[in-house]
Enzyme design. Structure first.
Site, PDB file in Angstrom:
ATOM      1  CB  SER A  27     -23.195  -2.500  41.373  1.00 48.60           C
ATOM      2  OG  SER A  27     -23.415  -1.216  40.842  1.00 48.60           O
ATOM      3  CG  ASP A  36     -12.203   2.493  26.602  1.00 46.27           C
ATOM      4  OD1 ASP A  36     -12.307   3.445  27.404  1.00 46.27           O
ATOM      5  OD2 ASP A  36     -11.144   2.182  26.037  1.00 46.27           O
ATOM      6  CG  HIS A  93     -23.397   1.170  45.267  1.00 40.60           C
ATOM      7  ND1 HIS A  93     -24.546   0.449  45.014  1.00 40.60           N
ATOM      8  CD2 HIS A  93     -22.588   0.984  44.185  1.00 40.60           C
ATOM      9  CE1 HIS A  93     -24.451  -0.138  43.830  1.00 40.60           C
ATOM     10  NE2 HIS A  93     -23.269   0.174  43.319  1.00 40.60           N
TER      11      HIS A  93
END
Length: 196
Positions: A23, A114, A173
């Site tokens: 990914s 974040d 995935h």
């Protein structure tokens, strides 16, 4: 991130490596291979193509934020929090690999959630580099995933002309979590074929 990997290789005095990424990590691996092909012996990519993707991880971000806010004391509690946003048990198990015990004895995230969210547009963009990576490449994709579709294969082969694409049955995935044995067998066979 690819520059960070290069810096790590340098600090460990590793001149060449077999590189594997899934990914976002796959895009980092492709970027590394394009930016420093002399450092990459083989490239293995898990269920990602070198294309620009649409946004689509809101459930994962929400699940990980929920865990961060919920401050679970054990993995069962963490799984319950993850399940509020992610139905797939295998996906939740994979996401739980990002948990670590804090000094307070709770489970917290060991990733920069974040920072990943702030860099999300870059992550979804094309891998870095100008030239194609010409070395041996294995691309593993999940049969039930939409991340490496047949219509993406021309772009994939343009950026990695030596790529061999293998589709893992009964996998989406998170193919390395959903079909770990098949994933491992495919990687090991590829590496054995390209041992120096």
């Amino acid at each position: 991130m690819a520059q960070d990997v290069i810096a790590l290789l340098d600090s460990l005095s590793i001149t060449q490596a077999h590189v594997l990424g899934h990914s976002m990590g796959g895009k980092v691996a492709i970027s590394l291979a394009r930016l420093a092909p002399q450092r990459v012996v083989t490239l293995t990519i898990g269920d990602i193509a070198p294309v620009v993707y649409e946004h689509g991880h809101d459930d994962v971000f929400a699940a990980l934020k929920r865990v961060r806010e919920g401050r679970p004391k054990n993995r069962r509690e963490a799984d319950e929090l993850l399940a509020e946003h992610v139905d797939s048990r295998s996906t939740r198990l994979f996401l739980a690999t990002n948990l670590a015990r804090t000094e307070e004895g709770e489970l917290g995230l060991r990733i920069g959630l974040d920072e990943i969210q702030r860099g999300y547009d870059d992550i979804m963009d094309l891998p870095a580099g100008e030239a194609p990576y010409e070395g041996p490449t294995l691309v593993l994709r999940g049969a039930q995933s939409h991340y490496v579709t047949d219509d993406m294969l021309p772009a994939l082969r343009e950026m990695m002309p030596q790529a061999r694409v293998v589709t893992l049955k009964n996998a989406g995935h998170w193919l390395h979590a959903e079909q770990p044995e098949a994933f491992q067998q495919a990687v090991e066979a590829f590496l054995e074929h390209h041992e120096r």
